[in-house]
Design a protein around this motif. Structure first.
Motif, PDB file in Angstrom:
ATOM      1  N   TYR A  90      -1.371  -2.154  10.434  1.00 25.66           N
ATOM      2  CA  TYR A  90      -1.594  -1.383   9.221  1.00 25.66           C
ATOM      3  C   TYR A  90      -3.002  -1.706   8.724  1.00 25.66           C
ATOM      4  CZ  TYR A  90      -1.779   0.498   4.698  1.00 25.66           C
ATOM      5  OH  TYR A  90      -2.218   1.204   3.627  1.00 25.66           O
TER       6      TYR A  90
ATOM      7  N   GLY B 278      -4.959  -0.238   6.143  1.00 16.90           N
ATOM      8  CA  GLY B 278      -5.414   0.346   4.880  1.00 16.90           C
ATOM      9  C   GLY B 278      -6.442  -0.546   4.209  1.00 16.90           C
ATOM     10  N   LEU B 279      -6.706  -1.690   4.840  1.00 16.63           N
ATOM     11  CA  LEU B 279      -7.667  -2.643   4.277  1.00 16.63           C
ATOM     12  C   LEU B 279      -8.416  -3.322   5.413  1.00 16.63           C
ATOM     13  CD1 LEU B 279      -5.601  -5.687   2.992  1.00 16.63           C
ATOM     14  CD2 LEU B 279      -4.981  -4.197   4.841  1.00 16.63           C
TER      15      LEU B 279
ATOM     16  N   SER C  53     -10.879  -1.867   0.370  1.00 19.73           N
ATOM     17  CA  SER C  53      -9.694  -1.337   1.044  1.00 19.73           C
ATOM     18  C   SER C  53      -9.603   0.169   0.839  1.00 19.73           C
ATOM     19  CB  SER C  53      -8.444  -2.010   0.478  1.00 19.73           C
ATOM     20  OG  SER C  53      -7.318  -1.187   0.653  1.00 19.73           O
ATOM     21  N   ASN C  54      -9.518   0.918   1.938  1.00 19.52           N
ATOM     22  CA  ASN C  54      -9.425   2.376   1.828  1.00 19.52           C
ATOM     23  C   ASN C  54      -8.217   2.812   1.016  1.00 19.52           C
ATOM     24  OD1 ASN C  54     -11.322   1.974   3.890  1.00 19.52           O
ATOM     25  ND2 ASN C  54     -10.927   4.025   4.662  1.00 19.52           N
ATOM     26  N   SER C  55      -7.063   2.207   1.283  1.00 22.44           N
ATOM     27  CA  SER C  55      -5.870   2.701   0.604  1.00 22.44           C
ATOM     28  C   SER C  55      -5.833   2.280  -0.861  1.00 22.44           C
ATOM     29  CB  SER C  55      -4.611   2.271   1.345  1.00 22.44           C
ATOM     30  OG  SER C  55      -4.620   0.899   1.529  1.00 22.44           O
TER      31      SER C  55
ATOM     32  N   THR D 159      -6.949   7.107   4.681  1.00 18.49           N
ATOM     33  CA  THR D 159      -6.435   5.976   3.904  1.00 18.49           C
ATOM     34  C   THR D 159      -6.530   4.668   4.691  1.00 18.49           C
ATOM     35  OG1 THR D 159      -4.223   6.528   4.681  1.00 18.49           O
ATOM     36  CG2 THR D 159      -4.845   7.344   2.501  1.00 18.49           C
ATOM     37  N   GLN D 160      -7.008   4.740   5.939  1.00 21.73           N
ATOM     38  CA  GLN D 160      -7.132   3.517   6.732  1.00 21.73           C
ATOM     39  C   GLN D 160      -8.562   3.387   7.287  1.00 21.73           C
ATOM     40  OE1 GLN D 160      -3.825   2.245   9.094  1.00 21.73           O
ATOM     41  NE2 GLN D 160      -2.464   3.810   8.261  1.00 21.73           N
ATOM     42  N   ILE D 161      -8.853   2.217   7.887  1.00 22.72           N
ATOM     43  CA  ILE D 161     -10.240   1.979   8.293  1.00 22.72           C
ATOM     44  C   ILE D 161     -10.515   2.377   9.735  1.00 22.72           C
ATOM     45  CG2 ILE D 161     -10.710   0.179   6.590  1.00 22.72           C
ATOM     46  CD1 ILE D 161     -10.438  -1.780   8.957  1.00 22.72           C
TER      47      ILE D 161
ATOM     48  N   PRO E 146      -4.780  -6.170  12.492  1.00 26.05           N
ATOM     49  CA  PRO E 146      -3.588  -5.678  11.813  1.00 26.05           C
ATOM     50  C   PRO E 146      -3.297  -4.235  12.224  1.00 26.05           C
ATOM     51  CG  PRO E 146      -5.147  -6.644  10.240  1.00 26.05           C
ATOM     52  CD  PRO E 146      -5.861  -6.521  11.546  1.00 26.05           C
TER      53      PRO E 146
ATOM     54  N   THR F 103     -15.238   3.686   6.703  1.00 29.04           N
ATOM     55  CA  THR F 103     -15.585   2.269   6.681  1.00 29.04           C
ATOM     56  C   THR F 103     -15.128   1.598   7.965  1.00 29.04           C
ATOM     57  OG1 THR F 103     -13.538   1.671   5.563  1.00 29.04           O
ATOM     58  CG2 THR F 103     -15.418   2.116   4.179  1.00 29.04           C
TER      59      THR F 103
ATOM     60  N   ASP G  49     -14.395  -1.995  10.112  1.00 27.43           N
ATOM     61  CA  ASP G  49     -13.962  -3.359   9.771  1.00 27.43           C
ATOM     62  C   ASP G  49     -15.115  -4.358   9.884  1.00 27.43           C
ATOM     63  OD1 ASP G  49     -14.125  -3.424  12.519  1.00 27.43           O
ATOM     64  OD2 ASP G  49     -12.212  -4.435  12.826  1.00 27.43           O
TER      65      ASP G  49
ATOM     66  N   HIS H 168       0.819  -1.207   0.000  1.00 31.12           N
ATOM     67  CA  HIS H 168       0.000   0.000   0.000  1.00 31.12           C
ATOM     68  C   HIS H 168       0.856   1.261   0.000  1.00 31.12           C
ATOM     69  CE1 HIS H 168      -4.008  -1.993   1.246  1.00 31.12           C
ATOM     70  NE2 HIS H 168      -3.303  -2.736   0.444  1.00 31.12           N
TER      71      HIS H 168
ATOM     72  N   ARG I  93      -9.693 -11.388  10.769  1.00 29.79           N
ATOM     73  CA  ARG I  93      -9.486 -10.536   9.580  1.00 29.79           C
ATOM     74  C   ARG I  93      -8.056 -10.670   9.070  1.00 29.79           C
ATOM     75  NH1 ARG I  93      -9.353  -5.243   9.299  1.00 29.79           N
ATOM     76  NH2 ARG I  93     -10.466  -4.790   7.387  1.00 29.79           N
TER      77      ARG I  93
END
Lengths: 255, 279
Positions: free
Chosen positions: A252, A254-255, B212-214, A213-215, A250, A127, A129, A49, B121
């Motif tokens: 990180y 970003g997803l 995915s946001n990024s 850029t992250q959730i 996680p 968003t 998770d 990412h 997740r």
């Protein structure tokens, strides 16, 4: 003729394992040593990412008409902590945000100080998770400008957000962290406004992080202190956040 | 090499039995690693769906917005009744599936003691990486070994309505292929493999990335491609259901076509064929 692998296949195998091995090794440029399969995945996501976002593109903005009027919540919706209740009772007039750690000048900024700084407003998709999403129009101060004001010391790598709400079964104050790359994204702000009004208590008043850029769980609510550190080892149990430490989430996100 | 008979013997009965190496090592390895990755994705994916069993279209979806389909409860009765709602249709499933926890949160299943949602997740993403590497290697292997051309792509005439019709009939009658026919994939099998490998699985990945946001920051066109973040999520679950359906049929077909023979074919590579004796 019945050999399991011929020379060409062996050669291919070597090439492919080099490629995979290289990816794994490249992933070590990460928050710390890769301790388990969760860290490995986390570092692969992080590196991919950061590569995709290397020129810091902006997240898509949405139409202000599409904002979710009753913005959904997750986690704490009303901190019961005494100090928070006191700040809330006074409408956060005597509340202040402290910025410390690896900075040249530690800062203490009141809500009025923050509102006097150059504001930024953005309408973005949030968003969670869990799967839900909502659009909000956020107003706040870019984190990068606060960090510039404080002045980063050499070695500064991560920004830790210490929150005012006691959270979860282990009754710890919520905390989260992001790296400097995410902190310097132009849309990473500390927000005090939502949909043109003061940030509601359930959404993190007086101040919350927006790291677009992250959730969701990275967007720390009820932020009271921003700490700049060189390592996450001494934050909580060392994985960088409440969910990271106690739920294997996680770091990180970003997803 | 594949059609080379490595062992042949004359049956005392009326048939000649022969065996050959059906699947090369690379196919077998990739089949099983992909199977593990996909099983893990489906399993962890179920628990992710379970925490918010509502599907939406567009960008926004939460408890304040209407759902395309949802698991929901009517709490006006003393014992809450649970429904699956799709549009205007609702099906009562009280006691079958659906578990009332904290209203209005209704879940398909209860989480096991000590379940870590974040770890689940993370495991989903771990399996996703394994799946992506496996898929790339699989496609590379299919092309470089010529198996895509020789075994997967339909041959001339195979796509004729007559052939497809006959194959559908064979499937409906659960008829087992014999002799030379057992050596080749039939047309429905070929189409199923091609659609899953080159359409459903890539779409699973793309709809997953759209959540995915990024990734959508780097590639905002993904939102437009799937009609929004929630549409991508809904499609992700629909495609996952198709993958599950494929696996169920794939395994059921083993029983029709010879469970041990095919399983051994995918483990050791050896596959037995009975050839009718010409009189």
């Amino acid at each position: 003729m019945n050999k399991l692998l011929n020379r060409r296949q062996i050669l291919r195998g070597i090439l492919l394992s080099t490629a995979i091995g290289g990816t794994v090794l490249a992933s070590r440029r990460y928050i710390g040593p890769v301790r388990d399969i969760y860290d490995l995945t986390d570092s692969l996501n992080y590196n991919l990412h950061n590569f995709l976002l290397s020129n810091q593109p902006l997240v898509r903005e949405f139409d202000k008409a599409d904002v979710s009027v009753n913005f959904p919540t997750s986690g704490t919706v009303l901190p019961k902590d005494d100090d928070y209740q006191r700040f809330l009772g006074n409408d956060f007039a005597d509340w202040s945000l402290s910025i410390d750690g690896l900075v040249e000048n530690s800062l203490s900024l009141s809500l009025a100080d923050l509102k006097n700084m150059k504001a930024q407003t953005q309408t973005t998709l949030h968003t969670c998770d869990e799967g839900w999403s909502a659009i909000g129009e956020w107003t706040g101060v870019p984190l990068a400008s606060l960090l510039t004001l404080a002045g980063l010391k050499p070695g500064a790598k991560y920004i830790v957000f210490h929150c005012m709400d006691t959270f979860g079964s282990n009754q710890q104050r919520y905390y989260e962290s992001i790296d400097l790359f995410s902190a310097n994204h132009p849309q990473t702000i500390l927000a005090y406004g939502l949909n043109g009004e003061s940030l509601p208590v359930k959404n993190g008043a007086p101040l919350r992080l927006r790291v677009e850029t992250q959730i969701g769980y990275k967007h720390a609510k009820y932020v009271g202190r921003v700490e700049v550190v060189d390592s996450l080892q001494n934050i909580g149990s060392g994985r960088g956040g409440w969910w990271e430490d106690y739920d294997h989430a996680p770091w990180y996100a970003g997803l | 090499m594949e059609n080379q008979t490595i062992h042949q013997e004359t049956d005392p009965g009326s048939a000649v039995s022969s065996s050959y190496q059906r699947h090369p090592l690379a196919t077998r390895l990739l089949h099983w690693t992909s199977a593990i990755a996909i099983f893990t994705l489906l399993w962890t994916g179920f628990w992710i769906f379970n925490i918010h069993p509502r599907l939406y279209w567009g960008d926004v979806g939460n408890f304040d917005t209407p759902a395309l389909a949802e698991l929901t409860a009517d709490t006006s009765t003393s014992i809450p009744e649970i429904f699956i709602k799709v549009g205007d249709y609702s099906l009562e499933v009280t006691g079958l599936i659906g578990q009332v926890r904290r209203m209005p949160f209704i879940r398909v299943a209860a989480y096991p003691e000590g379940f870590k949602f974040g770890g689940n997740r993370a495991l989903h993403f771990t399996a996703a990486w394994a799946f992506v590497f496996g898929w790339l290697l699989f496609v590379y292997h299919l092309i470089s070994s010529g198996r895509l051309r020789d075994n997967w792509l339909p041959k001339t005439g195979e796509m004729s309505p007559r052939n497809i019709g006959r194959d559908i009939l064979n499937h409906l009658k659960l008829r087992r292929a014999h002799g030379d026919a057992a050596k080749h994939y039939n047309i429905l099998q070929k189409l199923a493999y091609l659609i899953v490998m080159f359409a459903v699985l890539p779409l699973m990945l793309l709809t997953g990335l759209t959540m995915s946001n990024s990734v959508t920051t780097a590639w905002p066109f993904l939102f437009d491609l799937f009609g929004g973040r929630q549409s991508a999520r809904t499609l992700h679950f629909i495609f996952a259901f198709l993958v599950l359906l494929f696996i169920l049929i794939h395994v059921l077909q083993l029983f029709v076509a010879g469970f041990i023979n095919h399983l051994r074919g995918m483990i050791t590579g050896v596959f037995h064929i009975k050839v009718e004796k010409k009189s």
